[in-house]
Design a protein around this motif. Sequence first.
Motif, PDB file in Angstrom:
ATOM      1  N   SER A 297       0.815  -1.225   0.000  1.00 33.97           N
ATOM      2  CA  SER A 297       0.000   0.000   0.000  1.00 33.97           C
ATOM      3  C   SER A 297       0.844   1.269   0.000  1.00 33.97           C
ATOM      4  N   GLY A 298       2.145   1.125   0.310  1.00 32.69           N
ATOM      5  CA  GLY A 298       3.016   2.297   0.320  1.00 32.69           C
ATOM      6  C   GLY A 298       2.597   3.324   1.359  1.00 32.69           C
ATOM      7  N   GLU A 299       2.693   4.592   0.999  1.00 35.63           N
ATOM      8  CA  GLU A 299       2.381   5.664   1.942  1.00 35.63           C
ATOM      9  C   GLU A 299       0.875   5.832   2.169  1.00 35.63           C
ATOM     10  N   HIS A 300       0.053   5.249   1.305  1.00 33.30           N
ATOM     11  CA  HIS A 300      -1.390   5.410   1.423  1.00 33.30           C
ATOM     12  C   HIS A 300      -1.993   4.587   2.567  1.00 33.30           C
ATOM     13  N   GLY A 301      -1.387   3.472   2.902  1.00 41.94           N
ATOM     14  CA  GLY A 301      -1.886   2.645   3.991  1.00 41.94           C
ATOM     15  C   GLY A 301      -3.068   1.775   3.600  1.00 41.94           C
ATOM     16  N   VAL A 302      -3.697   1.150   4.611  1.00 41.94           N
ATOM     17  CA  VAL A 302      -4.773   0.199   4.348  1.00 41.94           C
ATOM     18  C   VAL A 302      -6.036   0.576   5.124  1.00 41.94           C
ATOM     19  N   PRO A 330      -6.819   5.166  -3.345  1.00 42.86           N
ATOM     20  CA  PRO A 330      -5.443   4.685  -3.526  1.00 42.86           C
ATOM     21  C   PRO A 330      -5.018   3.702  -2.427  1.00 42.86           C
ATOM     22  N   GLN A 331      -5.781   3.650  -1.337  1.00 46.96           N
ATOM     23  CA  GLN A 331      -5.444   2.733  -0.242  1.00 46.96           C
ATOM     24  C   GLN A 331      -5.746   1.285  -0.636  1.00 46.96           C
ATOM     25  N   LYS A 332      -5.064   0.353   0.027  1.00 46.20           N
ATOM     26  CA  LYS A 332      -5.419  -1.057  -0.082  1.00 46.20           C
ATOM     27  C   LYS A 332      -6.520  -1.347   0.947  1.00 46.20           C
ATOM     28  N   VAL A 333      -7.379  -2.306   0.626  1.00 49.41           N
ATOM     29  CA  VAL A 333      -8.527  -2.623   1.485  1.00 49.41           C
ATOM     30  C   VAL A 333      -8.501  -4.112   1.820  1.00 49.41           C
ATOM     31  N   ASP A 359      -4.541  -7.594  15.124  1.00 51.00           N
ATOM     32  CA  ASP A 359      -3.200  -7.422  14.550  1.00 51.00           C
ATOM     33  C   ASP A 359      -3.208  -6.415  13.403  1.00 51.00           C
ATOM     34  N   LEU A 360      -4.288  -6.396  12.626  1.00 54.37           N
ATOM     35  CA  LEU A 360      -4.402  -5.413  11.549  1.00 54.37           C
ATOM     36  C   LEU A 360      -4.610  -4.001  12.096  1.00 54.37           C
ATOM     37  N   LEU A 361      -5.461  -3.882  13.136  1.00 53.01           N
ATOM     38  CA  LEU A 361      -5.692  -2.555  13.711  1.00 53.01           C
ATOM     39  C   LEU A 361      -4.423  -2.005  14.356  1.00 53.01           C
ATOM     40  N   GLY A 362      -3.577  -2.897  14.857  1.00 56.90           N
ATOM     41  CA  GLY A 362      -2.327  -2.453  15.473  1.00 56.90           C
ATOM     42  C   GLY A 362      -1.194  -2.237  14.486  1.00 56.90           C
ATOM     43  N   HIS A 363      -1.437  -2.476  13.200  1.00 55.80           N
ATOM     44  CA  HIS A 363      -0.380  -2.290  12.194  1.00 55.80           C
ATOM     45  C   HIS A 363      -0.220  -0.798  11.898  1.00 55.80           C
ATOM     46  N   PRO A 364       1.013  -0.320  11.793  1.00 56.61           N
ATOM     47  CA  PRO A 364       1.228   1.120  11.569  1.00 56.61           C
ATOM     48  C   PRO A 364       0.667   1.644  10.250  1.00 56.61           C
ATOM     49  N   LYS A 365       0.366   0.785   9.304  1.00 50.93           N
ATOM     50  CA  LYS A 365      -0.165   1.239   8.012  1.00 50.93           C
ATOM     51  C   LYS A 365      -1.699   1.299   7.970  1.00 50.93           C
ATOM     52  N   THR A 366      -2.370   0.878   9.033  1.00 52.62           N
ATOM     53  CA  THR A 366      -3.834   0.918   9.036  1.00 52.62           C
ATOM     54  C   THR A 366      -4.307   2.345   9.257  1.00 52.62           C
ATOM     55  N   LEU A 427     -15.482   7.865   3.546  1.00 56.14           N
ATOM     56  CA  LEU A 427     -14.134   7.297   3.660  1.00 56.14           C
ATOM     57  C   LEU A 427     -13.069   8.377   3.476  1.00 56.14           C
ATOM     58  N   LYS A 428     -13.246   9.215   2.482  1.00 57.30           N
ATOM     59  CA  LYS A 428     -12.258  10.266   2.213  1.00 57.30           C
ATOM     60  C   LYS A 428     -12.173  11.257   3.368  1.00 57.30           C
ATOM     61  N   GLU A 429     -13.332  11.593   3.956  1.00 60.03           N
ATOM     62  CA  GLU A 429     -13.317  12.551   5.067  1.00 60.03           C
ATOM     63  C   GLU A 429     -12.522  12.006   6.247  1.00 60.03           C
ATOM     64  N   VAL A 430     -12.765  10.749   6.612  1.00 53.68           N
ATOM     65  CA  VAL A 430     -12.066  10.172   7.765  1.00 53.68           C
ATOM     66  C   VAL A 430     -10.593   9.924   7.442  1.00 53.68           C
ATOM     67  N   LEU A 431     -10.289   9.598   6.184  1.00 49.97           N
ATOM     68  CA  LEU A 431      -8.905   9.362   5.783  1.00 49.97           C
ATOM     69  C   LEU A 431      -8.069  10.640   5.785  1.00 49.97           C
ATOM     70  N   TYR A 432      -8.658  11.723   5.298  1.00 45.07           N
ATOM     71  CA  TYR A 432      -7.850  12.915   5.011  1.00 45.07           C
ATOM     72  C   TYR A 432      -8.091  14.093   5.955  1.00 45.07           C
ATOM     73  N   GLU A 433      -9.105  14.001   6.837  1.00 44.12           N
ATOM     74  CA  GLU A 433      -9.304  15.040   7.846  1.00 44.12           C
ATOM     75  C   GLU A 433      -8.527  14.631   9.104  1.00 44.12           C
ATOM     76  N   PRO A 434      -7.422  15.352   9.440  1.00 45.24           N
ATOM     77  CA  PRO A 434      -6.534  14.900  10.533  1.00 45.24           C
ATOM     78  C   PRO A 434      -7.213  14.815  11.900  1.00 45.24           C
ATOM     79  N   SER A 435      -8.280  15.566  12.115  1.00 46.25           N
ATOM     80  CA  SER A 435      -8.880  15.614  13.457  1.00 46.25           C
ATOM     81  C   SER A 435      -9.375  14.252  13.916  1.00 46.25           C
ATOM     82  N   TYR A 436      -9.837  13.415  12.976  1.00 45.48           N
ATOM     83  CA  TYR A 436     -10.344  12.098  13.375  1.00 45.48           C
ATOM     84  C   TYR A 436      -9.238  11.258  14.018  1.00 45.48           C
ATOM     85  N   ARG A 437      -8.094  11.200  13.351  1.00 44.88           N
ATOM     86  CA  ARG A 437      -6.978  10.417  13.899  1.00 44.88           C
ATOM     87  C   ARG A 437      -6.421  11.058  15.159  1.00 44.88           C
TER      88      ARG A 437
END
Length: 540
Positions: A297-302, A330-333, A359-366, A427-437
């Motif tokens: 997935s590269g920098e986009h994550g999963v 662009p993310q992997k699912v 294990d997936l939720l704890g992966h740094p790319k999720t 999906l795009k809002e939660v992925l790209y709006e930093p406040s959620y994370r």
Amino acid sequence: MYRPILAALAVVLCSAALVNGGKVLVFPLDGSHWINMKVIIEELHSRGHEVTVLRPSDAWYIKPDSPHYKSITLNATGGFDNDNLDKFLKTSLEMQRQGAPFWTRMALEIELVKGSYEFHRMSLLMMEEMFADDKLMQSLHNGKYDLVLTDPAIGGGVLLAHRLGLPLVLNVRWTVQGEGHQAIAPTPLSYVPIPGSELTDKMTFTERVKNMLIYFFICFQYWYATDSNYKPFVHRHFGPDVHYMELFQSADIWLMRNDFTFEWPRPTMPNIVYMSGFQCKPAKPLPNELEDFVQSSGEHGVIVMTLGTLVEKLPEDITEDMAAAFAQLPQKVIWRHKGKRPSTLGNNTLMLDWLPQNDLLGHPKTRVFVAHGGTNGMQEAIYHGVPLVGLPLMFDQPDNFFRMKARGVAKVLDLATVNTDNFLETLKEVLYEPSYREKMKVLSSLHRDQPMKPLDRAMFWIEFVMRHKGAAHLRTESYKMSPIQYHSIDVAAFLLAVVLLIFAVFIAAVKFLWRRLFKRNKVKRNDIHNLFSYFGCKLF
């Protein structure tokens, strides 16, 4: 020379562990509830305790054989039917798609109440058969168990513990009368929202009215589905003066699968032990093929998507829309799905029958977790700091996601109206709006900042009950009171009667004195009048 000594030492240590270990009788609830009960069972086993699990003959997840427990299979059905659950999900989705939100909600609630009534009826039929089986009950008496551990979303374990006269520990979020706190702790409706109300602890007047009305409707549900089943059973087996909720409220320890990163602040009790996220743990390495997919997935994550243990597939039109939305990212699912493979599925999406969720939720790319809103999944997302996209289906799931939405860590969609466009936009809002994370990281930090791990806390209190044969000093005696006594209505009535009596005596005294004074004044006036009359006669 040293080998025999080491062997003898090992035998002594093992014997000591067995001597110190207790005997726990577990009466679990199947489905997703079994998943977290199993975590506690495995930990008890690892600490040298002997665990025996009671399971109905039609158990879904509770296996008869395990290295962590012995099992007793009951010759009865537990009422947990996966086919009925699938049917209910399809019906609820169809009803939601028909519009008319209020009537749709009422129709769904009525269906849930009917299902709840039938589930409790079947559970108590199983308990009748158990109590009538003298051989089984004698074997349980002879088992010399130290305590009963049960999930009070069904009443079987509570009833059995009292029948056997054993200390009782609850692994609880729900009881047969709703959310666990409501059964044991004060619950002011002014700032404690009823689950399902989708309200916070900061309510306007209108919202407090709504909260009160929902409370009355919930009470009606209990009267229909729970009271009508449990009252006759308890009166038969425990006496006509015993209310079934007294048996729940007298539990020694309530292991609450919740905490105040998830729950709104509210009154609690000393025998409530919070162990939210006890099933969460650091992520383990993924299988090689899955790790390769994640790394691609590269920098986009999963994005991870699963709708829990109860729902393995969705209607085909919904999965087609979701797959089309995923294909545009662009993310992997990684998607747990057992239904028909969607024709719109993109190359970036991997469908699996099962996935290692923690294990997936704890992966740094999720980057995002698309979930149905079960408590276990919510807590794992909080633990690992992964923001959420919600597709709540039934039961407590909409309420769970409302709590996450109110904290700014989730975006929620109505599964009945989801389509490619609104799913992609969310999906795009939660992925790209930093406040959620960022906000989810804050929640994760609050949850993790504890003096001891939640599972260790749970183990301490279970073993505490074993050591001391209960925890009566932590248990309020309020459960022995009638509603009139609990709310001090009798005291208020007595004090009001005293005040009214004093007021009545005061009024009577005033009237008496007034009459005496009036009579005396009248006598004096008559005397003066007679005197003037006498002298008047003499003068003229």
